[in-house]
Design a protein around this motif. Structure first.
Motif, PDB file in Angstrom:
ATOM      1  N   ASN A  75      44.408  48.658  30.509  1.00 56.04           N
ATOM      2  CA  ASN A  75      45.789  49.128  30.405  1.00 56.04           C
ATOM      3  C   ASN A  75      46.006  50.508  31.002  1.00 56.04           C
ATOM      4  N   THR A  76      44.941  51.134  31.496  1.00 55.60           N
ATOM      5  CA  THR A  76      45.078  52.471  32.080  1.00 55.60           C
ATOM      6  C   THR A  76      44.654  52.537  33.541  1.00 55.60           C
ATOM      7  N   ARG A  77      43.957  51.541  34.043  1.00 52.67           N
ATOM      8  CA  ARG A  77      43.421  51.658  35.405  1.00 52.67           C
ATOM      9  C   ARG A  77      44.468  51.366  36.486  1.00 52.67           C
ATOM     10  N   GLY A  78      45.694  51.022  36.074  1.00 51.53           N
ATOM     11  CA  GLY A  78      46.748  50.804  37.057  1.00 51.53           C
ATOM     12  C   GLY A  78      47.056  52.028  37.895  1.00 51.53           C
ATOM     13  N   VAL A  79      46.664  53.230  37.426  1.00 50.94           N
ATOM     14  CA  VAL A  79      46.920  54.446  38.208  1.00 50.94           C
ATOM     15  C   VAL A  79      46.149  54.441  39.526  1.00 50.94           C
ATOM     16  N   PHE A  80      45.118  53.601  39.620  1.00 44.70           N
ATOM     17  CA  PHE A  80      44.318  53.556  40.847  1.00 44.70           C
ATOM     18  C   PHE A  80      44.856  52.543  41.863  1.00 44.70           C
ATOM     19  N   TYR A  81      45.916  51.817  41.500  1.00 43.29           N
ATOM     20  CA  TYR A  81      46.339  50.687  42.324  1.00 43.29           C
ATOM     21  C   TYR A  81      47.404  51.023  43.363  1.00 43.29           C
ATOM     22  N   ASN A  82      47.764  52.272  43.484  1.00 37.80           N
ATOM     23  CA  ASN A  82      48.766  52.632  44.472  1.00 37.80           C
ATOM     24  C   ASN A  82      48.375  53.933  45.176  1.00 37.80           C
ATOM     25  N   PRO A  83      48.374  53.960  46.514  1.00 43.60           N
ATOM     26  CA  PRO A  83      48.632  52.807  47.378  1.00 43.60           C
ATOM     27  C   PRO A  83      47.392  51.944  47.521  1.00 43.60           C
ATOM     28  N   THR A  84      47.584  50.692  47.820  1.00 45.41           N
ATOM     29  CA  THR A  84      46.473  49.782  48.083  1.00 45.41           C
ATOM     30  C   THR A  84      46.711  49.092  49.413  1.00 45.41           C
ATOM     31  N   HIS A  85      45.755  49.203  50.304  1.00 40.54           N
ATOM     32  CA  HIS A  85      45.909  48.626  51.639  1.00 40.54           C
ATOM     33  C   HIS A  85      45.057  47.372  51.836  1.00 40.54           C
ATOM     34  N   GLY A  86      44.082  47.164  50.945  1.00 40.25           N
ATOM     35  CA  GLY A  86      43.224  45.978  50.999  1.00 40.25           C
ATOM     36  C   GLY A  86      42.527  45.806  49.663  1.00 40.25           C
ATOM     37  N   ILE A  87      42.067  44.575  49.389  1.00 38.57           N
ATOM     38  CA  ILE A  87      41.395  44.281  48.122  1.00 38.57           C
ATOM     39  C   ILE A  87      40.110  43.512  48.389  1.00 38.57           C
ATOM     40  N   ILE A  88      39.001  43.983  47.805  1.00 36.54           N
ATOM     41  CA  ILE A  88      37.752  43.227  47.789  1.00 36.54           C
ATOM     42  C   ILE A  88      37.547  42.716  46.372  1.00 36.54           C
ATOM     43  N   LEU A  89      37.553  41.399  46.212  1.00 36.49           N
ATOM     44  CA  LEU A  89      37.342  40.752  44.918  1.00 36.49           C
ATOM     45  C   LEU A  89      35.862  40.422  44.788  1.00 36.49           C
ATOM     46  N   VAL A  90      35.212  40.934  43.738  1.00 36.01           N
ATOM     47  CA  VAL A  90      33.773  40.781  43.590  1.00 36.01           C
ATOM     48  C   VAL A  90      33.447  39.938  42.365  1.00 36.01           C
ATOM     49  N   HIS A  91      32.544  38.972  42.538  1.00 31.53           N
ATOM     50  CA  HIS A  91      32.089  38.161  41.408  1.00 31.53           C
ATOM     51  C   HIS A  91      30.585  37.975  41.482  1.00 31.53           C
ATOM     52  N   ASP A  92      30.002  37.622  40.344  1.00 32.44           N
ATOM     53  CA  ASP A  92      28.562  37.396  40.200  1.00 32.44           C
ATOM     54  C   ASP A  92      28.298  35.902  40.421  1.00 32.44           C
ATOM     55  N   LEU A  93      27.487  35.577  41.414  1.00 30.38           N
ATOM     56  CA  LEU A  93      27.226  34.177  41.753  1.00 30.38           C
ATOM     57  C   LEU A  93      26.519  33.419  40.632  1.00 30.38           C
ATOM     58  N   THR A  94      25.912  34.143  39.704  1.00 32.16           N
ATOM     59  CA  THR A  94      25.241  33.491  38.582  1.00 32.16           C
ATOM     60  C   THR A  94      26.156  33.367  37.355  1.00 32.16           C
ATOM     61  N   ASN A  95      27.381  33.845  37.497  1.00 31.79           N
ATOM     62  CA  ASN A  95      28.335  33.854  36.387  1.00 31.79           C
ATOM     63  C   ASN A  95      29.656  33.247  36.842  1.00 31.79           C
ATOM     64  N   LYS A  96      29.843  31.971  36.577  1.00 30.25           N
ATOM     65  CA  LYS A  96      31.029  31.251  37.036  1.00 30.25           C
ATOM     66  C   LYS A  96      32.309  31.869  36.498  1.00 30.25           C
ATOM     67  N   LYS A  97      32.259  32.384  35.284  1.00 24.15           N
ATOM     68  CA  LYS A  97      33.451  32.969  34.667  1.00 24.15           C
ATOM     69  C   LYS A  97      33.944  34.167  35.454  1.00 24.15           C
ATOM     70  N   SER A  98      33.024  34.933  36.035  1.00 23.89           N
ATOM     71  CA  SER A  98      33.432  36.114  36.800  1.00 23.89           C
ATOM     72  C   SER A  98      34.231  35.725  38.038  1.00 23.89           C
ATOM     73  N   HIS A  99      33.949  34.531  38.575  1.00 22.52           N
ATOM     74  CA  HIS A  99      34.737  34.028  39.712  1.00 22.52           C
ATOM     75  C   HIS A  99      36.110  33.575  39.242  1.00 22.52           C
ATOM     76  N   GLU A 100      36.154  32.880  38.122  1.00 26.06           N
ATOM     77  CA  GLU A 100      37.428  32.416  37.579  1.00 26.06           C
ATOM     78  C   GLU A 100      38.340  33.597  37.248  1.00 26.06           C
ATOM     79  N   ASN A 101      37.756  34.694  36.816  1.00 23.80           N
ATOM     80  CA  ASN A 101      38.554  35.855  36.414  1.00 23.80           C
ATOM     81  C   ASN A 101      39.141  36.630  37.588  1.00 23.80           C
ATOM     82  N   LEU A 102      38.743  36.312  38.815  1.00 24.10           N
ATOM     83  CA  LEU A 102      39.303  37.019  39.966  1.00 24.10           C
ATOM     84  C   LEU A 102      40.810  36.820  40.073  1.00 24.10           C
ATOM     85  N   GLN A 103      41.287  35.674  39.631  1.00 27.20           N
ATOM     86  CA  GLN A 103      42.735  35.450  39.649  1.00 27.20           C
ATOM     87  C   GLN A 103      43.436  36.415  38.701  1.00 27.20           C
TER      88      GLN A 103
END
Length: 248
Positions: A75-103
């Motif tokens: 609830n506080t990290r939104g201060v880092f989201y502007n400006p944003t010019h690109g996004i790298i979404l990172v997940h752990d290949l051994t943790n399927k849930k981490s991929h699902e949470n990218l959405q």
């Protein structure tokens, strides 16, 4: 010496997926030997040659904003989201849930105040039109900890189609790597080319007119509108727990 233009790329994903190791590898071309937990946000910077080897080649700074993935800070990290010019979404290949949470991470970033607008049980739907096309924010999906998969799982992963994946939904490239192997992003490799292509897209969106291919005369209004971001407080300070140094 002329000032070097810069772009900001968010690096987001669940806590423990390896974002800090990834950003260190990208920025320093070497593995991070003792990664720590990121509290708030840590920034790595690298130089990138836009359209290297062409007459349009130009040098830019790529700022990699490694945003801490702890649920307690969502609830506080939104201060880092502007400006944003690109996004790298990172997940752990051994943790399927981490991929699902990218959405959920995408929705958090798109939500103007950075807060999680989702409730348990909510159905997550990503509109591909938000991310496709040169006027929308570029995205790259990276799966880490490839070294922890056995050969059978590696072959299945590397030979699978991306149907139904978040990379396909967003029209994004996808990279699977081992952050502890310096050669993972060695120059000339397929993954290095994907990363460089992503940077070029980020730079083009911020600094270049897509119709003429020419650089904007100024940078103040050069970024196409992306109305879902809020302005952060004017004196935001963030910390990297591993160094405990504040960065203005």
């Amino acid at each position: 010496m002329a000032a070097i233009d810069k772009v900001r790329v968010l690096v987001v994903g669940d806590s423990g997926v390896g974002k800090t190791s990834l950003t260190h590898l990208i920025a320093n071309n070497e593995p991070l030997t003792s990664p720590g937990w990121t509290v708030g946000c840590a920034v790595e910077v690298k130089l990138h040659e836009y359209k290297e080897g062409t007459t349009s080649q130009s040098t830019f700074f790529i700022e990699l904003w490694d945003v801490g993935g702890s649920i307690s800070h969502k609830n506080t990290r939104g201060v880092f989201y502007n400006p944003t010019h690109g996004i790298i979404l990172v997940h752990d290949l051994t943790n399927k849930k981490s991929h699902e949470n990218l959405q959920r991470w995408l929705i958090e970033i798109l939500n103007k105040d950075g807060k999680d607008a989702m409730k348990a049980g909510d159905v997550i739907e990503i509109d591909p039109e938000q991310f496709l096309g040169s006027t929308q924010i570029p995205i790259l999906v990276i799966g880490t900890k490839l070294d922890l998969l056995d050969d059978n799982h590696k072959n299945k992963l590397l030979n699978r189609t991306s149907a139904g994946s978040i990379a396909e939904q967003c029209g994004a490239d996808e990279i699977c790597l081992n952050c502890h192997e310096a050669r993972s992003l060695a120059a000339g490799t397929t993954d290095a080319v994907k990363l460089s292509r992503f940077y070029d897209k980020v730079i083009e969106r911020k600094y270049y007119n897509r119709e003429t291919g020419r650089k904007y005369a100024g940078t103040y209004n050069s970024t196409p509108p992306f109305n879902s971001f809020a302005m952060p407080p004017p004196s935001t300070t963030f910390y990297n727990q591993s160094t405990q140094e504040s960065v203005p």
